[in-house]
Design an enzyme around this catalytic site. Structure first.
Site, PDB file in Angstrom:
ATOM      1  N   ARG A  65      -0.293  10.969 -12.009  1.00 46.68           N
ATOM      2  CA  ARG A  65       0.107   9.562 -11.976  1.00 46.68           C
ATOM      3  C   ARG A  65      -1.100   8.685 -11.648  1.00 46.68           C
ATOM      4  O   ARG A  65      -2.001   9.115 -10.930  1.00 46.68           O
ATOM      5  CB  ARG A  65       1.190   9.340 -10.909  1.00 46.68           C
ATOM      6  CG  ARG A  65       2.488  10.094 -11.167  1.00 46.68           C
ATOM      7  CD  ARG A  65       3.507   9.714 -10.128  1.00 46.68           C
ATOM      8  NE  ARG A  65       2.863   9.563  -8.811  1.00 46.68           N
ATOM      9  CZ  ARG A  65       3.437   9.063  -7.737  1.00 46.68           C
ATOM     10  NH1 ARG A  65       4.679   8.655  -7.803  1.00 46.68           N
ATOM     11  NH2 ARG A  65       2.805   8.977  -6.591  1.00 46.68           N
ATOM     12  N   ARG A 118      -5.404   3.068  -1.062  1.00 41.09           N
ATOM     13  CA  ARG A 118      -4.343   3.356  -0.086  1.00 41.09           C
ATOM     14  C   ARG A 118      -4.942   3.823   1.242  1.00 41.09           C
ATOM     15  O   ARG A 118      -4.484   3.452   2.318  1.00 41.09           O
ATOM     16  CB  ARG A 118      -3.400   4.436  -0.635  1.00 41.09           C
ATOM     17  CG  ARG A 118      -2.231   3.858  -1.403  1.00 41.09           C
ATOM     18  CD  ARG A 118      -1.312   4.946  -1.862  1.00 41.09           C
ATOM     19  NE  ARG A 118      -1.937   5.739  -2.925  1.00 41.09           N
ATOM     20  CZ  ARG A 118      -1.514   6.921  -3.329  1.00 41.09           C
ATOM     21  NH1 ARG A 118      -0.488   7.488  -2.758  1.00 41.09           N
ATOM     22  NH2 ARG A 118      -2.117   7.561  -4.311  1.00 41.09           N
ATOM     23  N   ARG A 168       4.016   0.296   9.915  1.00 45.30           N
ATOM     24  CA  ARG A 168       2.708   0.439   9.282  1.00 45.30           C
ATOM     25  C   ARG A 168       1.649  -0.406   9.978  1.00 45.30           C
ATOM     26  O   ARG A 168       0.462  -0.229   9.726  1.00 45.30           O
ATOM     27  CB  ARG A 168       2.757  -0.087   7.847  1.00 45.30           C
ATOM     28  CG  ARG A 168       3.320   0.860   6.851  1.00 45.30           C
ATOM     29  CD  ARG A 168       3.261   0.227   5.459  1.00 45.30           C
ATOM     30  NE  ARG A 168       4.161   0.928   4.575  1.00 45.30           N
ATOM     31  CZ  ARG A 168       3.892   2.110   4.046  1.00 45.30           C
ATOM     32  NH1 ARG A 168       2.744   2.706   4.293  1.00 45.30           N
ATOM     33  NH2 ARG A 168       4.768   2.713   3.279  1.00 45.30           N
ATOM     34  N   ARG A 210      -2.820  16.429  -6.921  1.00 44.97           N
ATOM     35  CA  ARG A 210      -1.397  16.321  -7.240  1.00 44.97           C
ATOM     36  C   ARG A 210      -1.132  16.090  -8.726  1.00 44.97           C
ATOM     37  O   ARG A 210      -1.684  15.177  -9.319  1.00 44.97           O
ATOM     38  CB  ARG A 210      -0.808  15.136  -6.468  1.00 44.97           C
ATOM     39  CG  ARG A 210       0.294  15.470  -5.521  1.00 44.97           C
ATOM     40  CD  ARG A 210       0.636  14.240  -4.725  1.00 44.97           C
ATOM     41  NE  ARG A 210       1.503  13.352  -5.483  1.00 44.97           N
ATOM     42  CZ  ARG A 210       2.831  13.314  -5.330  1.00 44.97           C
ATOM     43  NH1 ARG A 210       3.422  14.081  -4.452  1.00 44.97           N
ATOM     44  NH2 ARG A 210       3.551  12.493  -6.053  1.00 44.97           N
ATOM     45  N   LYS A 243       2.972  14.367   6.861  1.00 44.57           N
ATOM     46  CA  LYS A 243       3.993  13.916   7.815  1.00 44.57           C
ATOM     47  C   LYS A 243       5.412  14.030   7.266  1.00 44.57           C
ATOM     48  O   LYS A 243       6.330  14.296   8.018  1.00 44.57           O
ATOM     49  CB  LYS A 243       3.689  12.516   8.340  1.00 44.57           C
ATOM     50  CG  LYS A 243       3.836  11.407   7.347  1.00 44.57           C
ATOM     51  CD  LYS A 243       3.524  10.084   8.013  1.00 44.57           C
ATOM     52  CE  LYS A 243       3.126   9.038   6.997  1.00 44.57           C
ATOM     53  NZ  LYS A 243       3.992   8.895   5.831  1.00 44.57           N
TER      54      LYS A 243
END
Ligand SMILES: [Zn+2]
Length: 219
Positions: free
Chosen positions: A161, A172, A89, A128, A13
């Site tokens: 990370r 998440r 959210r 990532r 997004k």
């Protein structure tokens, strides 16, 4: 034109928001930027929000909503319209946003949901890596470095990370698929929902989205 974008982390997004800004010349407002700017400006709200973030807690809705409304109502943003990314959210935030906008004689015109299956999100997010020197971002699947484990730009080592490792990603996504996903019903009930298949390549998604938004906004 005032638009809400929502989708899980990894749904693309943020990238699509940038493409919409280029097409519709409105402002991209992400919740992360708002918190960072408010803290840097040293505003009272920013200071309070930061104290929650530092403790690893969610910033309470009333503070978040007020910060977003302050930004949205800045004259240049109110004139050109905005794209919200990462906010609201929850249904409570969406209601507070609608109420705040209504007082100003404004409203959300449209919301866009980027639908990507959970398994694909996990693949995207767990690929990532960032470089130690300058935090350049790579993805082993979609944007691999030329030499494995090494940054193309500065030769520094790539690492993952904690945020991008399995358990953090699952947590998440759990929050997204239990809370934020409820925005689907909220905006559908208002007849303001565009449901977009986000499980395609970036350019295909943006071409489809822009065409549908133009149709939607001219109805
Ligand atoms: Zn680098």
């Amino acid at each position: 034109m005032n638009i809400v974008l929502f989708g899980a982390q990894g749904s693309g997004k943020g990238t699509q928001a940038e493409k919409l800004v280029a097409t519709f010349h409105c402002h991209h407002i992400s919740s992360g930027d708002i918190f960072r700017d408010a803290f840097e400006d040293g505003s009272e709200l920013g200071r309070v929000a930061h104290s929650y973030i530092e403790r690893g807690e969610l910033v309470p809705d009333d503070i978040t909503v007020e910060m977003m409304l302050q930004r949205i109502t800045q004259p240049h943003i109110a004139r050109a319209g905005f794209i919200l990314d990462g906010f609201p959210r929850t249904i409570a935030q969406a209601k507070a946003l609608d109420e705040g906008l209504a007082k100003l004689g404004r409203e959300i015109d449209c919301s866009v949901y980027f639908d990507v299956p959970r398994a694909e999100l996990i693949k995207r997010l767990s690929g990532r890596y960032i470089c130690k020197a300058h935090q350049h971002v790579y993805n082993v699947r979609t944007k691999p470095p030329k030499v494995a484990g090494i940054c193309d730009m500065d030769g520094s080592e790539l690492y993952q990370r904690t945020d991008d490792q399995g358990p953090a990603i699952e947590k998440r996504l759990d929050i997204f698929f239990s809370e934020t996903i409820q925005l689907l019903d909220y905006y559908r009930a208002q007849n303001k929902l565009l449901h977009v298949d986000g499980n395609r390549d970036i350019d295909e998604v943006s071409a489809d989205l822009i065409e549908r938004l133009k149709k939607y906004l001219s109805r």
